[in-house]
Design a protein around this motif. Sequence first.
Motif, mmCIF file in Angstrom:
data_model
loop_
_atom_site.group_PDB
_atom_site.id
_atom_site.type_symbol
_atom_site.label_atom_id
_atom_site.label_comp_id
_atom_site.label_asym_id
_atom_site.label_seq_id
_atom_site.Cartn_x
_atom_site.Cartn_y
_atom_site.Cartn_z
ATOM 1 N N GLU A 27 0.671 -0.964 -0.092
ATOM 2 C CA GLU A 27 0.208 -0.166 -0.149
ATOM 3 C C GLU A 27 0.805 1.529 0.075
ATOM 4 N N THR A 28 1.260 1.892 -1.110
ATOM 5 C CA THR A 28 1.900 2.986 -1.313
ATOM 6 C C THR A 28 1.640 3.947 -2.512
ATOM 7 N N ASN A 29 2.397 4.734 -2.741
ATOM 8 C CA ASN A 29 1.639 5.605 -3.995
ATOM 9 C C ASN A 29 3.071 6.455 -4.341
ATOM 10 N N GLU A 31 3.299 9.620 -5.165
ATOM 11 C CA GLU A 31 3.757 10.777 -4.235
ATOM 12 C C GLU A 31 4.389 10.661 -3.160
ATOM 13 N N TRP A 32 3.929 9.208 -2.583
ATOM 14 C CA TRP A 32 4.560 9.157 -0.896
ATOM 15 C C TRP A 32 5.552 9.212 -1.224
ATOM 16 N N ILE A 33 6.379 8.642 -1.650
ATOM 17 C CA ILE A 33 7.141 8.385 -1.863
ATOM 18 C C ILE A 33 8.554 9.286 -2.701
ATOM 19 N N THR A 35 7.762 12.734 -2.649
ATOM 20 C CA THR A 35 8.395 12.871 -1.804
ATOM 21 C C THR A 35 9.234 13.315 -0.118
ATOM 22 N N ARG A 36 8.695 11.711 -0.061
ATOM 23 C CA ARG A 36 9.832 11.282 1.543
ATOM 24 C C ARG A 36 11.348 10.639 1.403
ATOM 25 N N THR A 37 11.263 10.340 0.048
ATOM 26 C CA THR A 37 12.657 10.262 -0.417
ATOM 27 C C THR A 37 13.123 10.261 -1.822
ATOM 28 N N ALA A 110 29.139 -1.953 3.681
ATOM 29 C CA ALA A 110 28.095 -1.769 3.854
ATOM 30 C C ALA A 110 27.379 -0.234 2.535
ATOM 31 N N CYS A 111 26.960 0.173 2.742
ATOM 32 C CA CYS A 111 26.745 1.618 2.143
ATOM 33 C C CYS A 111 27.904 3.076 2.194
ATOM 34 N N SER A 112 28.748 2.119 3.104
ATOM 35 C CA SER A 112 28.965 3.221 3.070
ATOM 36 C C SER A 112 30.629 2.145 2.798
ATOM 37 N N ASP A 150 7.581 -5.101 3.067
ATOM 38 C CA ASP A 150 7.841 -3.604 4.353
ATOM 39 C C ASP A 150 7.562 -2.643 3.499
ATOM 40 N N ARG A 151 6.977 -1.643 3.158
ATOM 41 C CA ARG A 151 6.964 -0.771 2.840
ATOM 42 C C ARG A 151 7.770 0.716 2.638
ATOM 43 N N GLY A 152 7.858 0.211 4.340
ATOM 44 C CA GLY A 152 9.139 1.634 4.369
ATOM 45 C C GLY A 152 10.218 1.003 4.088
ATOM 46 N N ILE A 218 16.043 -5.765 7.878
ATOM 47 C CA ILE A 218 15.473 -5.122 8.766
ATOM 48 C C ILE A 218 16.332 -3.682 8.721
ATOM 49 N N GLN A 219 14.954 -2.277 9.229
ATOM 50 C CA GLN A 219 15.388 -1.636 9.619
ATOM 51 C C GLN A 219 14.832 -0.279 10.453
ATOM 52 N N ASP A 220 15.569 -0.035 11.216
ATOM 53 C CA ASP A 220 14.679 0.618 11.952
ATOM 54 C C ASP A 220 14.726 2.589 11.140
ATOM 55 N N GLY A 221 13.942 2.940 10.398
ATOM 56 C CA GLY A 221 13.833 3.971 9.607
ATOM 57 C C GLY A 221 14.419 5.124 10.270
ATOM 58 N N LYS A 222 13.463 5.620 10.800
ATOM 59 C CA LYS A 222 13.405 6.937 11.828
ATOM 60 C C LYS A 222 15.022 6.827 12.785
ATOM 61 N N ALA A 223 15.401 5.436 13.165
ATOM 62 C CA ALA A 223 16.696 5.486 13.562
ATOM 63 C C ALA A 223 17.781 6.267 12.425
ATOM 64 N N ALA A 258 20.833 7.848 -0.719
ATOM 65 C CA ALA A 258 19.649 7.020 0.948
ATOM 66 C C ALA A 258 18.155 8.016 0.297
ATOM 67 N N ASN A 259 18.184 9.109 1.032
ATOM 68 C CA ASN A 259 17.229 9.874 0.809
ATOM 69 C C ASN A 259 17.525 11.260 -0.064
ATOM 70 N N VAL A 260 16.767 11.989 -0.590
ATOM 71 C CA VAL A 260 16.685 13.232 -0.959
ATOM 72 C C VAL A 260 16.931 14.342 -0.017
ATOM 73 N N ARG A 261 15.995 14.130 1.967
ATOM 74 C CA ARG A 261 15.733 14.672 2.162
ATOM 75 C C ARG A 261 17.266 14.944 3.462
ATOM 76 N N ILE A 262 17.840 13.743 3.543
ATOM 77 C CA ILE A 262 18.908 13.570 4.187
ATOM 78 C C ILE A 262 20.304 14.132 4.312
HETATM 79 N N1 COA Z 1 4.091 4.367 1.213
HETATM 80 C C1 COA Z 1 3.045 4.852 1.902
HETATM 81 N N2 COA Z 1 3.321 5.017 3.384
HETATM 82 C C2 COA Z 1 4.286 4.574 4.020
HETATM 83 C C3 COA Z 1 5.343 4.287 2.657
HETATM 84 C C4 COA Z 1 5.198 4.493 1.859
HETATM 85 N N3 COA Z 1 6.210 3.200 0.835
HETATM 86 N N4 COA Z 1 6.300 3.817 4.277
HETATM 87 C C5 COA Z 1 5.922 4.115 5.180
HETATM 88 N N5 COA Z 1 4.564 4.514 5.335
HETATM 89 C C6 COA Z 1 3.799 5.038 6.410
HETATM 90 C C7 COA Z 1 4.214 4.465 7.535
HETATM 91 O O1 COA Z 1 3.183 3.772 7.313
HETATM 92 C C8 COA Z 1 3.268 5.724 9.221
HETATM 93 O O2 COA Z 1 2.189 5.914 8.508
HETATM 94 P P1 COA Z 1 1.522 6.113 9.840
HETATM 95 O O3 COA Z 1 1.450 7.936 10.058
HETATM 96 O O4 COA Z 1 0.070 5.621 9.748
HETATM 97 O O5 COA Z 1 2.307 5.370 10.678
HETATM 98 C C9 COA Z 1 3.341 6.931 7.590
HETATM 99 O O6 COA Z 1 4.057 6.708 6.052
HETATM 100 C C10 COA Z 1 5.366 8.041 8.566
HETATM 101 O O7 COA Z 1 5.443 6.616 8.506
HETATM 102 P P2 COA Z 1 7.404 8.135 8.912
HETATM 103 O O8 COA Z 1 8.287 6.392 8.986
HETATM 104 O O9 COA Z 1 7.225 8.582 10.195
HETATM 105 O O10 COA Z 1 8.101 7.929 7.425
HETATM 106 P P3 COA Z 1 9.583 8.832 7.067
HETATM 107 O O11 COA Z 1 9.173 10.631 6.786
HETATM 108 O O12 COA Z 1 10.120 8.880 8.247
HETATM 109 O O13 COA Z 1 9.899 8.434 6.222
HETATM 110 C C11 COA Z 1 11.875 6.450 6.066
HETATM 111 C C12 COA Z 1 10.355 6.974 6.080
HETATM 112 C C13 COA Z 1 11.873 5.108 6.269
HETATM 113 C C14 COA Z 1 12.049 6.790 3.882
HETATM 114 C C15 COA Z 1 12.741 7.763 6.210
HETATM 115 O O14 COA Z 1 12.480 7.389 7.749
HETATM 116 C C16 COA Z 1 13.905 7.302 5.727
HETATM 117 O O15 COA Z 1 14.493 7.102 4.734
HETATM 118 N N6 COA Z 1 14.601 6.411 6.618
HETATM 119 C C17 COA Z 1 16.742 6.095 6.377
HETATM 120 C C18 COA Z 1 16.316 5.289 5.198
HETATM 121 C C19 COA Z 1 17.456 4.384 4.878
HETATM 122 O O16 COA Z 1 18.079 5.440 4.424
HETATM 123 N N7 COA Z 1 18.057 3.876 5.166
HETATM 124 C C20 COA Z 1 19.537 3.487 4.308
HETATM 125 C C21 COA Z 1 20.837 3.507 4.851
HETATM 126 S S1 COA Z 1 21.994 2.798 4.254
#
Ligand code: COA
Length: 329
Positions: A27-29, A31-33, A35-37, A110-112, A150-152, A218-223, A258-262
Motif C-alpha cells: 500500500e503505497t503511491n 507521491e508518498w515515495i 516526497t518522502r525519499t 555496507a553503504c560506506s 515492508d513498504r517503509g 530489517i531497518q528502523d528507518g527513523k533511527a 539514501a534519501n534526498v531529505r537526508i
Molecule cells: N508508502 C506510503 N506510506 C508509507 C510508506 C510507503 N512506502 N512507508 C511508510 N509509510 C507510512 C508509515 O506507515 C507511516 O504511517 P502512519 O503514520 O499511519 O504510521 C507514515 O507513512 C510515516 O512513516 P514514517 O516512518 O514516519 O515516514 P518517514 O518520513 O520517517 O520516512 C523513511 C520513512 C524510511 C523513508 C525514512 O525514515 C528514511 O529514509 N530513513 C532512512 C532509511 C535509510 O536511509 N536506510 C538506508 C541507510 S543506508
Amino acid sequence: MGINILGMGSYVPEQVLTNDDFTKFVETNDEWIRTRTGIVSRHMAGWEPAWYMGREAARRAIEKAGINPAEIGVVIACTLTNDFLTPSMACIIQNEIGAVNAAAFDLNAACSGFVYGVDTARRFLDTDSSMKYALVITSEALSRFMDFEDRGTCILFGDGATAAVIERSDKLYSSYLGSDGSGAQYLYARSLRVAPEIAVEKEFDDGFEVKDNMHRLIQDGKAVYKFAVNALPSAFEGAAEKAGITKDDIDYFVPHQANVRIIETAAKKLGVSMDKFIVTLDHYGNTSSSSIPLALNEAIDKGIIKRGMKIALIGFGAGLTYGGIVMEY
Ligand code: COA
C-alpha cells in the motif's frame, strides 16, 4: 600520498521498477515515495548474479583506464550481497577479468563500502611500491534481500555495480572513517537462516529480531535517518580537517544516495548549496556500496565533475559505518 582514479565503469541491470510498480504489492503511491525519499525508479537484478554485474562494471573501468588487467595488484569487492558466503566476489571477478597477479578479497562496510574500499586501496598502494593499480568494485543485488511486504524499506533500494581503477599520485587526498556498532540493530539482514526457537535461546540470543523471513533487510528507518543527518556532515568535516581545507574548497559533494531529505539536511548543516551535491537517487534508489560511485561516475560521464576539481565522497550505512574522502579528481 594521494590517488588518481584512472578509469571508472558502471553497470545497472535492465529491469526498472517505478514507484507505481510498488502499488501492485504494497500500500503505497508515487507521491508518498517521491516526497518522502526523492526516489522515482530503481534497477532490479532479478536473478542476475551480483558478481556478474561487478564483472561488467570492472571490464568497463579497465577499458576506460586502458590498462592490462595483469597489472592490477589488488581487487577489492565492496558488497553486502555477495552471491556466496565463500568464495569472495573479488576472487570470482579476479578470474573473470584476468587479474592474474592480484590479491582479492571482499569488504563489507555496507553503504560506506566505496569510501572504505578506496581508502583501503590507497593504503595498499602506499605501502607496496611494487603495486601499480588497485581495482575497487562495488556490486549490490539488494532486491534479493528485500522484504517486499515492508513498504517503509523495499521502496528505498535498487541494484547496480561500479568499478574504479586506482593508481598512486601526489594529488590532494584525505580520509576519515568511523563506525558505531551500538546501532547495528537499526539496519541488518541475517546471512543464514537460523531456526527461531534456537536463535532465541538465551545462549544464542544476539539481540536481533527474529522473523520468518530472516535473511531480509530489517531497518528502523527513523533511527537510521537520525544517524545519517549527522554522519554525513561529520564524515566530511573529519576528512576536510585532516586535509586542512574547508567546504568552500570543494567543487562537488558526492553523498550516499539514501534519501534526498537526508542530503538536503546534511547540505544545510554544512552550509553548502544543494547545487554542489550530486544527486542520482531519483533513478537508482539506494544501491548501498554502489550509490556513491554510480553518482560519481555519472557526474564524470556528464562532464560535471572534471579533472582537477576537488570532490568529497561522504557515506554512511549499516554497521553502523560512515566515512569521508576529500580528493582531487
Ligand atoms: N508508502 C506510503 N506510506 C508509507 C510508506 C510507503 N512506502 N512507508 C511508510 N509509510 C507510512 C508509515 O506507515 C507511516 O504511517 P502512519 O503514520 O499511519 O504510521 C507514515 O507513512 C510515516 O512513516 P514514517 O516512518 O514516519 O515516514 P518517514 O518520513 O520517517 O520516512 C523513511 C520513512 C524510511 C523513508 C525514512 O525514515 C528514511 O529514509 N530513513 C532512512 C532509511 C535509510 O536511509 N536506510 C538506508 C541507510 S543506508
